[in-house]
Design a protein around this motif. Structure first.
Motif, PDB file in Angstrom:
ATOM      1  N   LYS A 186     -37.929  19.449  50.633  1.00  0.00           N
ATOM      2  CA  LYS A 186     -38.390  18.721  51.820  1.00  0.00           C
ATOM      3  C   LYS A 186     -38.965  17.360  51.435  1.00  0.00           C
ATOM      4  CE  LYS A 186     -39.597  23.056  54.135  1.00  0.00           C
ATOM      5  NZ  LYS A 186     -40.705  23.888  54.689  1.00  0.00           N
ATOM      6  N   THR A 187     -39.768  17.348  50.375  1.00  0.00           N
ATOM      7  CA  THR A 187     -40.346  16.086  49.909  1.00  0.00           C
ATOM      8  C   THR A 187     -39.255  15.118  49.456  1.00  0.00           C
ATOM      9  OG1 THR A 187     -42.369  17.200  49.207  1.00  0.00           O
ATOM     10  CG2 THR A 187     -41.922  15.042  48.238  1.00  0.00           C
ATOM     11  N   ALA A 188     -38.266  15.641  48.722  1.00  0.00           N
ATOM     12  CA  ALA A 188     -37.167  14.797  48.250  1.00  0.00           C
ATOM     13  C   ALA A 188     -36.339  14.261  49.410  1.00  0.00           C
ATOM     14  CB  ALA A 188     -36.287  15.588  47.287  1.00  0.00           C
ATOM     15  N   LEU A 189     -36.174  15.063  50.449  1.00  0.00           N
ATOM     16  CA  LEU A 189     -35.456  14.591  51.646  1.00  0.00           C
ATOM     17  C   LEU A 189     -36.187  13.423  52.293  1.00  0.00           C
ATOM     18  CD1 LEU A 189     -34.299  17.911  53.351  1.00  0.00           C
ATOM     19  CD2 LEU A 189     -32.814  16.001  52.722  1.00  0.00           C
ATOM     20  N   ASP A 190     -37.508  13.563  52.415  1.00  0.00           N
ATOM     21  CA  ASP A 190     -38.302  12.490  53.008  1.00  0.00           C
ATOM     22  C   ASP A 190     -38.209  11.209  52.174  1.00  0.00           C
ATOM     23  OD1 ASP A 190     -39.116  14.074  55.100  1.00  0.00           O
ATOM     24  OD2 ASP A 190     -40.987  14.698  54.136  1.00  0.00           O
ATOM     25  N   ARG A 191     -38.267  11.352  50.850  1.00  0.00           N
ATOM     26  CA  ARG A 191     -38.185  10.185  49.971  1.00  0.00           C
ATOM     27  C   ARG A 191     -36.811   9.530  50.053  1.00  0.00           C
ATOM     28  NH1 ARG A 191     -41.133  12.811  44.610  1.00  0.00           N
ATOM     29  NH2 ARG A 191     -43.289  12.642  45.368  1.00  0.00           N
ATOM     30  N   HIS A 192     -35.780  10.357  50.136  1.00  0.00           N
ATOM     31  CA  HIS A 192     -34.421   9.807  50.240  1.00  0.00           C
ATOM     32  C   HIS A 192     -34.248   9.031  51.537  1.00  0.00           C
ATOM     33  CE1 HIS A 192     -30.019  10.031  51.081  1.00  0.00           C
ATOM     34  NE2 HIS A 192     -29.969   9.651  49.824  1.00  0.00           N
ATOM     35  N   LEU A 193     -34.723   9.602  52.639  1.00  0.00           N
ATOM     36  CA  LEU A 193     -34.613   8.910  53.919  1.00  0.00           C
ATOM     37  C   LEU A 193     -35.401   7.606  53.898  1.00  0.00           C
ATOM     38  CD1 LEU A 193     -33.723   8.716  56.840  1.00  0.00           C
ATOM     39  CD2 LEU A 193     -35.660  10.171  57.473  1.00  0.00           C
ATOM     40  N   ALA A 194     -36.595   7.628  53.323  1.00  0.00           N
ATOM     41  CA  ALA A 194     -37.408   6.420  53.249  1.00  0.00           C
ATOM     42  C   ALA A 194     -36.704   5.348  52.416  1.00  0.00           C
ATOM     43  CB  ALA A 194     -38.776   6.740  52.652  1.00  0.00           C
ATOM     44  N   ALA A 195     -36.071   5.759  51.312  1.00  0.00           N
ATOM     45  CA  ALA A 195     -35.355   4.799  50.468  1.00  0.00           C
ATOM     46  C   ALA A 195     -34.165   4.206  51.210  1.00  0.00           C
ATOM     47  CB  ALA A 195     -34.895   5.480  49.176  1.00  0.00           C
ATOM     48  N   VAL A 196     -33.463   5.037  51.971  1.00  0.00           N
ATOM     49  CA  VAL A 196     -32.319   4.547  52.753  1.00  0.00           C
ATOM     50  C   VAL A 196     -32.778   3.555  53.820  1.00  0.00           C
ATOM     51  CG1 VAL A 196     -30.533   5.234  54.393  1.00  0.00           C
ATOM     52  CG2 VAL A 196     -30.894   6.570  52.317  1.00  0.00           C
ATOM     53  N   GLU A 197     -33.895   3.870  54.470  1.00  0.00           N
ATOM     54  CA  GLU A 197     -34.410   2.987  55.520  1.00  0.00           C
ATOM     55  C   GLU A 197     -34.863   1.644  54.963  1.00  0.00           C
ATOM     56  OE1 GLU A 197     -36.164   6.334  58.657  1.00  0.00           O
ATOM     57  OE2 GLU A 197     -37.446   5.546  57.062  1.00  0.00           O
ATOM     58  N   ARG A 198     -35.298   1.620  53.691  1.00  0.00           N
ATOM     59  CA  ARG A 198     -35.781   0.376  53.075  1.00  0.00           C
ATOM     60  C   ARG A 198     -34.739  -0.281  52.182  1.00  0.00           C
ATOM     61  NH1 ARG A 198     -40.173   3.809  51.661  1.00  0.00           N
ATOM     62  NH2 ARG A 198     -39.419   3.721  49.499  1.00  0.00           N
ATOM     63  N   ARG A 199     -33.512   0.215  52.172  1.00  0.00           N
ATOM     64  CA  ARG A 199     -32.516  -0.248  51.217  1.00  0.00           C
ATOM     65  C   ARG A 199     -32.327  -1.754  51.322  1.00  0.00           C
ATOM     66  NH1 ARG A 199     -27.456   3.134  52.432  1.00  0.00           N
ATOM     67  NH2 ARG A 199     -27.010   2.426  50.325  1.00  0.00           N
ATOM     68  N   SER A 200     -32.172  -2.383  50.167  1.00  0.00           N
ATOM     69  CA  SER A 200     -32.022  -3.842  50.099  1.00  0.00           C
ATOM     70  C   SER A 200     -30.567  -4.279  50.048  1.00  0.00           C
ATOM     71  CB  SER A 200     -32.760  -4.375  48.858  1.00  0.00           C
ATOM     72  OG  SER A 200     -32.248  -3.785  47.681  1.00  0.00           O
ATOM     73  N   GLY A 201     -29.655  -3.330  49.949  1.00  0.00           N
ATOM     74  CA  GLY A 201     -28.237  -3.667  49.887  1.00  0.00           C
ATOM     75  C   GLY A 201     -27.431  -2.419  49.635  1.00  0.00           C
ATOM     76  N   GLU A 202     -26.106  -2.571  49.540  1.00  0.00           N
ATOM     77  CA  GLU A 202     -25.217  -1.423  49.396  1.00  0.00           C
ATOM     78  C   GLU A 202     -25.485  -0.643  48.113  1.00  0.00           C
ATOM     79  OE1 GLU A 202     -20.388  -0.526  49.114  1.00  0.00           O
ATOM     80  OE2 GLU A 202     -21.131  -2.499  49.723  1.00  0.00           O
ATOM     81  N   ASP A 203     -25.873  -1.341  47.047  1.00  0.00           N
ATOM     82  CA  ASP A 203     -26.060  -0.703  45.753  1.00  0.00           C
ATOM     83  C   ASP A 203     -27.532  -0.658  45.338  1.00  0.00           C
ATOM     84  OD1 ASP A 203     -23.322  -0.375  45.545  1.00  0.00           O
ATOM     85  OD2 ASP A 203     -23.042  -2.305  44.548  1.00  0.00           O
ATOM     86  N   ASP A 204     -28.412  -0.375  46.291  1.00  0.00           N
ATOM     87  CA  ASP A 204     -29.844  -0.342  46.018  1.00  0.00           C
ATOM     88  C   ASP A 204     -30.163   0.781  45.027  1.00  0.00           C
ATOM     89  OD1 ASP A 204     -32.601  -0.145  46.045  1.00  0.00           O
ATOM     90  OD2 ASP A 204     -32.763  -0.604  48.168  1.00  0.00           O
TER      91      ASP A 204
END
Length: 219
Positions: free
Chosen positions: A20-38
């Motif tokens: 669950k924690t890893a899912l939240d972190r993954h979603l947060a990283a996707v929402e903050r992504r700086s580009g296609e290859d972040d």
């Protein structure tokens, strides 16, 4: 598996919380992504894959159950054995395309020739000639972003960053640029494939229809 080596219920629960924690972190990283290859998204993806794998194993060992999902590609890469502080890097990119509209491809190549004052040459009159014109005119990233304009359809793509002890001598690898890739020196990689989309598009109703009814006392 004997009771002595079975994971405890608390360990399985802790592994589920880690997912669950890893899912939240993954979603947060996707929402903050700086580009296609972040790289932050790539790291979060790997952390999610690792947490899901641990949970799946513990769940099976304790309850003889499995999860209904799988994250592809997480365990394909060998452990990194390159230098801790690389002095040089190589970036290898592969992008696949299908030529789905040859006439559009030819027309775009002819426009390039006309703009360059090369109208009337034979280069843009064949598909392979038109590809040479377009890839000679545009950077690979621009081809990727405008592929539909050129009558192309995207296939799989991958980008590998590999570590090296020192920069190669000029011209050293030009004859065989892709023959000496050492997978255990890949620092990071970024893959795009329809297989990932297919995994997300599974019809869960069809999957559930194939399952046998649960026993009344089963949770």
């Amino acid at each position: 598996m004997s009771d002595a080596v079975q994971p405890t219920a608390a360990e399985v629960r802790a592994a589920a919380e880690a997912v669950k924690t890893a899912l939240d972190r993954h979603l947060a990283a996707v929402e903050r992504r700086s580009g296609e290859d972040d790289p932050a998204v790539y790291e979060a993806f790997n952390q999610l894959a690792a947490a899901a794998e641990v949970y799946d194993e513990l769940l099976y060992d304790r309850y003889d159950e499995v999860t209904p999902f799988e994250i592809p590609g997480a365990e394909d890469a060998p452990p990194y054995t390159g230098p801790e502080e690389p002095n040089a890097l190589s970036v290898l990119i592969r992008r696949d395309y299908a030529v789905v509209e040859p006439q559009r491809l030819l027309a775009q190549a002819q426009r390039v020739e006309l703009a360059d004052g090369d109208a009337g040459t034979d280069a843009s009159e064949t598909v392979h000639g038109a590809l040479g014109v377009l890839f000679g005119e545009f950077e690979p990233d621009e081809i990727a972003s405008r592929h539909k304009e050129f009558g192309l359809e995207e296939g799989d793509s991958t980008l590998w960053v590999t570590a090296a002890d020192e920069t190669a001598e000029p011209g050293e690898w030009l004859e065989t640029p892709f023959d000496q890739v050492e997978a255990d020196r890949v620092v990071c990689r970024f893959d795009v494939s329809a297989v990932f989309d297919d995994a997300d598009d599974v019809d869960l109703d069809d999957e559930f229809d194939e399952l046998e009814p649960l026993d009344a006392d089963r949770h």
